[in-house]
Design an enzyme around this catalytic site. Structure first.
Site, short mmCIF file in Angstrom:
data_model
loop_
_atom_site.label_atom_id
_atom_site.label_comp_id
_atom_site.label_asym_id
_atom_site.label_seq_id
_atom_site.Cartn_x
_atom_site.Cartn_y
_atom_site.Cartn_z
N SER A 114 0.79 -1.24 0.00
CA SER A 114 0.00 0.00 0.00
C SER A 114 0.82 1.29 0.00
O SER A 114 0.23 2.37 -0.08
CB SER A 114 -0.97 0.01 1.19
OG SER A 114 -2.06 -0.86 0.93
N LYS A 252 3.15 6.70 4.82
CA LYS A 252 2.20 5.69 4.36
C LYS A 252 2.72 4.30 4.73
O LYS A 252 3.90 3.99 4.49
CB LYS A 252 2.01 5.77 2.84
CG LYS A 252 0.96 4.80 2.32
CD LYS A 252 -0.42 5.22 2.76
CE LYS A 252 -1.45 4.08 2.60
NZ LYS A 252 -1.33 3.05 3.67
N THR A 253 1.83 3.50 5.28
CA THR A 253 2.15 2.11 5.59
C THR A 253 1.89 1.24 4.37
O THR A 253 1.21 1.63 3.42
CB THR A 253 1.29 1.60 6.75
OG1 THR A 253 -0.09 1.79 6.40
CG2 THR A 253 1.61 2.33 8.04
N GLY A 254 2.41 0.02 4.43
CA GLY A 254 2.12 -1.00 3.43
C GLY A 254 2.29 -2.36 4.08
O GLY A 254 3.16 -2.54 4.94
#
Length: 315
Positions: A114, A252-254
């Site tokens: 993501s 932003k995480t993923g």
């Protein structure tokens, strides 16, 4: 202005010289026209290999006097203490210092998961698929594993809650041709969209290294990506994770996991006074490690940011 012809030059000599003069003038005009219409040289693409070097100064950013790279063995010990593999890269823009935890891991490429929502948003805005920040998609009624995904979302909430179905629909509307063209222009990772237009950043061929994540973020913050300032400004606004009088944290995480492996990300940058720190954390494990890695993305990143002065100790 051409000088007058000397009086001693005969009419016969002048007549014989006319063809040469005409050719010379035509060459000058042609060259000037080509220079005026030639497009500027394209941005140089990033290195194709997985072993990406620390990025050069982003266009529009002031270059530090003496850039250097430091290996952070203490940071590696923090990862080992939590029983996880992975890497962390921090670029201190004011001082030109790149600090790296586990250099081999930091140079390799991984599925972006993501974190790809950042370029996906930019491409959606640039193509008009996303007209503005008020863009909303209705929930399709399918119950998914994350409760926050099971409702309508606008652009900001889809980014905040990392709503996969929302961004899959955005990608489908962009389509493979436009997606490929924009990814090539952005120079994002290996630019491979194989595996399906709504899966390539999750289970398909797209890969990016922590160093390349930082290069992309530096160009975003500097306004140096090949897209409109409006698109970059919208993305920067919806990436805010924390905003205090002392600092602003954007990121932003993923997370991608299957039965074999887990890959967890947190990428972003901290603005603290006049200083900016760009960071990328990737944590790696077996498929059974995914649930444990998810909270560690934030806690380990925060500890490493504090370790290097990017966040205050009481943050």
């Amino acid at each position: 202005m051409l000088s007058p012809l000397p009086g001693c030059l005969s009419r016969r000599a002048l007549a014989s010289a006319r063809p040469l003069l005409s050719c010379a003038l035509l060459a000058i005009v042609t060259t000037a026209s080509a220079c005026a219409t030639a497009p500027p040289p394209p941005l140089a693409p990033p290195a194709a290999s997985g072993g990406a070097a620390p990025p050069a100064a982003a266009p529009g950013a002031s270059a530090p006097a003496a850039a250097r790279t430091e290996i952070d063995e203490g940071g590696a010990a923090l990862l080992r203490a939590e029983g996880v593999d992975g890497a962390f890269v921090l670029f201190d823009a004011a001082r030109g210092v790149t600090r790296v935890v586990n250099p081999d891991r930091a140079a390799a490429r991984y599925v972006p998961a993501s974190t790809f929502k950042i370029p996906n948003t930019i491409i959606g805005l640039e193509t008009g698929v996303i007209p503005d920040e008020r863009f909303t998609l209705r929930w399709d009624g399918v119950q998914r594993r994350v409760p926050d995904w099971n409702r309508d979302h606008d652009l900001a909430s889809a980014m905040k809650h990392s709503v996969v179905w929302f961004y899959q629909e955005v990608a489908r509307r962009i389509g493979p041709e436009r997606m490929q063209a924009h990814l090539d222009g952005l120079g994002y990772g290996n630019r491979d969209i194989s595996g399906g237009i709504d899966q390539f950043w999750l289970t398909g061929g797209l890969r990016i290294s922590p160093h390349e994540q930082i290069d992309f973020l530096r160009r975003l913050r500097a306004g140096a990506l090949p897209c409109s300032a409006r698109s970059m400004d919208i993305v920067k606004r919806i990436l805010v994770l924390e905003q205090t009088p002392a600092y602003t944290l954007r990121g932003k995480t993923g997370m991608e996991m299957d039965e074999r492996s887990s890959t967890g990300w947190l990428v972003g940058y901290v603005e603290r006074g006049a200083d900016t720190y760009f960071f990328a954390t990737v944590l790696l494990g077996a498929g059974s490690d995914g649930e444990r890695i998810m909270p560690l993305r934030r806690s380990l990143t925060r500890a490493l940011l504090k370790r290097h002065g990017a966040l205050p100790e009481d943050a």
